[in-house]
Design an enzyme around this catalytic site. Structure first.
Site, PDB file in Angstrom:
ATOM      1  N   HIS A   1       0.816  -1.217   0.000  1.00  0.00           N
ATOM      2  CA  HIS A   1       0.000   0.000   0.000  1.00  0.00           C
ATOM      3  C   HIS A   1       0.851   1.268   0.000  1.00  0.00           C
ATOM      4  CE1 HIS A   1       0.068  -0.103   4.567  1.00  0.00           C
ATOM      5  NE2 HIS A   1       0.026   1.209   4.407  1.00  0.00           N
TER       6      HIS A   1
ATOM      7  N   SER B   1       3.993   2.466   8.228  1.00  0.00           N
ATOM      8  CA  SER B   1       3.729   1.428   7.239  1.00  0.00           C
ATOM      9  C   SER B   1       4.995   1.101   6.464  1.00  0.00           C
ATOM     10  CB  SER B   1       2.659   1.891   6.260  1.00  0.00           C
ATOM     11  OG  SER B   1       1.410   1.837   6.863  1.00  0.00           O
TER      12      SER B   1
ATOM     13  N   ASP C   1       1.245  -7.667   2.302  1.00  0.00           N
ATOM     14  CA  ASP C   1       1.343  -6.226   2.047  1.00  0.00           C
ATOM     15  C   ASP C   1       2.805  -5.777   1.911  1.00  0.00           C
ATOM     16  OD1 ASP C   1       0.882  -3.539   1.805  1.00  0.00           O
ATOM     17  OD2 ASP C   1      -0.497  -3.401   3.493  1.00  0.00           O
TER      18      ASP C   1
END
Ligand code: ARG
Length: 751
Positions: free
Chosen positions: A93, A675, A229
């Site tokens: 992402h 992230s 991810d």
């Protein structure tokens, strides 16, 4: 009886044995002083020098901030260097926007994934940059030397801005480094960060979204999770090893340090440490601030984002091309939307406002107990109450003007980008022209030159804008956003431009939107390019999208004054509140709120109990992928080859006993911006990538909840399995430094 005592003792030792706090995003430069002993007890096996050092290579040298542009002051995600050739891991992402930009119907890397077979196939990303932290320094004394307690808020920030500007210049070594100075503890402390920024960053690999975004928006912010991810980039340098913009001559970076990868996996209670660039938290927010968010701010944002998402989705589902075009915008908005819904729910369920009020009561008592304190801190809470009340009174029109107006339909923001051209096209006022003829001529020539460079820039912006733009979807968004705008704001709070336009259409917003798109030059690439070939002021001035944009802009200016004044009145109160709290609890070690600077957090692998009688395990496996599979829902499609590997249990060296772990939980304290962060074991080896937080603790950015708050990580063995077994990209596996311990000796039972 004995047994009971033993069991009791066991539980006590579990809860007390975990003396180390999971809460806290710590500044690496203070690790030795504040955290090192604690970390060692918890399982860290490295020396302090091995984790943070200015002189020798250390963990910090493998952690990078991801951003756009060459002089960032904040980072949207984190990455880590994993090979001696500048290979970088981050989340899917985090790479999503770039993967999307490279995608077309013919090369749909979002759907199919992308794997460069050689260095030559790695794809450049013109905007992207990667920042390495060289060093950091405490500049509190220096910055605060230019302010005093009697200064106005405005004078104070001006003085600080000037001082930090000077510091940045002084530390930049003639522009070699990007220097950032940030405020900590609400302006009680200041730190300076020196970064080396690389701008040739290439896309190396990405799994299909069915792996990288498996579970989609349904699973987002939630556990149990089965998402791979991750995405892979590479940092390039000039032939001399220094940062350089993209060029075919460039070579892979030779990093100071890269993280080894461990195949040992995790067990409950294992030490974990995460490094990265958390963006922002508000842990010292007052009860008034919580109230303001819950009552005044979030409901409108949630409503507007939700409507926009629904409208986009309608058009995305109808057309694969639009689906690719809007994938990234949709994902970003959906992520924030769900975050705000979750945070609202969490703040209420966990009674965060009441908990803050308890603290404020203690604070009041502490202040009242002493005369000096009363003088200094006596007004803090009442000032905050008043400031938030004033903000609450003015925020609604601000929010709708900004989010439904300026930032509603894309055409409005796009028209705004032409404002500087509009100003430049205005004839120069005769009074401004110098008397001297040559000088006057020069001024006119300069202006022409400015117009032409602005047009060149705009042509680029036009290309970029229309690549991912679908006018019919945006027209509908305009209609829907204006419906909310007109419904929620009294006429006198609306921009007169809109009121007039709507009058002409007898109040019909669909007709207004259709009319605006038919008559604006900003609705199609052909129209805007025709304009740029022969630009004139009049066309811009009478363009309805431009007029509406101007209308929203002046309304914002009109409204902003009151709001900003209220906001400014809060700054000194917030600063004093945090200062007072620290003095009130001198034995407590405070950590600063996240502010997009490098932080370290440590904790352990743990499960949790999300609700009465419910227990969530700390690992998920590929079995869950098959359980969740739903070919009729594109969030839960399982690629055929992945399914085959899972069913055959063909996991290579990455599985254990016929199982492959996909994701795991840890107690680390992270937030957005983290992230892509590496999660490491006690030896500083990579065991996974942090990528999310969990639904039950979405209020975590405002109050950390030790029993509930978890970081969701993708297990590095699942990442390697996808690269190696699923994609066959073995050249990447060969670059890594992979470690596997000998099997552990069988433990003798404690009792
Ligand atoms: N919630 C994650 C974060 O804010 C982003 C996860 C992206 N995944 C998704 N399905 N949109 O970091």
């Amino acid at each position: 009886m004995k047994k009971i005592t033993l069991i009791l003792l066991f539980f006590l030792s579990v809860s007390f044995g975990k003396a180390y706090a999971d809460e806290g995003m710590w500044l690496p430069m203070f690790v030795e002083r504040l955290n090192y002993v604690d970390m060692q007890k918890a399982g860290l096996q490295l020396t302090a020098e091995e984790i943070y050092s200015i002189n020798n290579s250390s963990i910090k040298d493998a952690i990078v901030g991801l951003s756009n542009g060459p002089t960032p002051s904040g980072y949207f995600c984190t990455g880590e260097i994993v090979s001696d050739q500048g290979l970088l891991f981050t989340n899917h992402h985090c790479g999503y926007d770039n993967i999307q930009k490279h995608s077309t119907i013919e090369h749909d890397y979002l759907t199919d994934g992308f794997w460069a077979a050689s260095l030559a196939e790695e794809l450049p990303n013109p905007d992207m940059s990667v920042s390495f932290l060289i060093k950091m320094a405490d500049v509190t004394d220096s910055v605060l030397s230019v302010v005093n307690d009697t200064m106005s808020v405005q004078d104070r920030s001006a003085a600080i801005r000037k001082k930090t500007g000077d510091l940045r210049k002084a530390w930049s070594e003639e522009g070699k480094y990007n220097v950032v100075v940030k405020s900590f503890f609400e302006g009680n402390e200041y730190y300076l960060f020196v970064y080396e920024v690389y701008t040739d960053i290439r896309l190396v690999g990405a799994p299909p979204s069915a792996v990288g975004k498996f579970g989609g928006d349904t699973d987002n912010w939630m556990w149990p999770r089965h998402t791979g991810d991750f995405s892979i980039f590479r940092v390039y340098t000039g032939p001399d090893g220094r940062p350089a913009d993209y060029s075919t001559e460039n070579i892979p970076l030779k990093p100071k340090h890269h993280l080894p990868v461990s195949l040992d996996g995790v067990e409950k209670g294992d030490f974990t440490m995460i490094w990265g660039f958390p963006g922002s938290t508000d842990r010292y927010l007052s009860s008034f601030g919580v109230d303001f968010n819950l009552e005044k701010q979030y409901p409108a944002i949630i409503e507007l984002f939700g409507d926009k998402l629904e409208t986009w989705k309608e058009f995305m589902d109808a057309d694969q091309k639009v689906k690719i075009q809007y994938a990234s915008k949709h994902a970003v908005t959906a992520n924030s939307w769900k975050y705000l819904i979750g945070q609202t729910r969490g703040l209420k369920r966990l009674n965060v406002k009441e908990k803050k009020e308890f603290l404020e009561n203690d604070f009041s008592a502490w202040v009242a107990a002493d005369n000096e304190r009363s003088k200094k801190y006596g007004d803090v809470l009442s000032t905050m109450a008043k400031g938030y009340e004033q903000m609450g009174a003015t925020i609604e029109p601000m929010l709708y003007t900004n989010l439904a107006g300026m930032g509603g339909a894309e055409i409005i923001g796009f028209a705004m980008e032409f404002n500087s051209l509009k100003e430049l096209l205005k004839p120069i006022d005769k009074k401004e022209l110098p008397k001297e003829k040559d000088m006057a001529k020069k001024m006119i020539a300069d202006r022409k030159e400015q117009v032409s460079t602005t047009i060149t820039g705009l042509k680029e912006a036009v290309k970029e804008h229309f690549k991912d733009y679908y006018a019919p979807a945006d027209q509908k968004v305009l209609q829907v956003m204006l419906e909310k705008y007109t419904k929620n704001l009294a006429v006198e709070m609306q921009t007169p431009v809109l009121v007039k336009m709507l009058d002409k259409q007898d109040g019909n917003l669909a007709a207004l939107a259709a009319n605006l798109f038919a008559n604006s030059i900003f609705s199609s690439e052909a129209k805007i390019n025709a304009f740029l070939a022969k630009p004139d002021l009049k066309t811009l001035e009478k363009d309805p999208a431009m007029q509406l944009a101007d209308g929203f802009m002046s309304k914002t200016m009109e409204l902003a004054g009151g709001f900003r004044a209220a906001q400014a009145s809060l700054a000194p109160a917030k600063r004093l509140f945090v200062d007072g709290l620290r003095k009130m609890q001198p034995e407590k070690v405070f950590y600063p709120d996240a502010n997009s600077t490098m932080r370290m957090t440590y904790g352990s692998v743990q499960d949790y109990i999300p609700a009465d009688a419910v227990h969530f395990d700390y690992v998920t496996t590929t079995n869950g992928i098959i359980e969740k599979e739903d070919p009729s829902n594109d969030e839960f499609i399982v690629p055929a080859y992945l399914k085959e590997l899972i069913e055959k249990q063909d996991f290579g060296p990455y599985g254990v006993d016929g199982k492959l772990v996909t994701c795991f939980l840890s107690t680390n304290d992270i937030t957005g911006g983290n992230s892509g962060s590496p999660i490491m074991n006690g030896k500083g080896e990579l065991i996974g990538l942090a990528f999310d937080g969990n639904w039950e603790a979405m209020s975590g950015d405002i109050a950390f909840e030790p029993a509930l708050q978890r970081t969701i990580n993708v297990d590095i063995r699942y990442v390697l399995f996808i690269i190696d077994k699923y994609a066959g990209a073995t050249r990447l596996i060969d670059e890594l430094t992979i470690r596997k311990s000998e099997p552990k000796p069988i433990r003798t039972e404690a009792f």
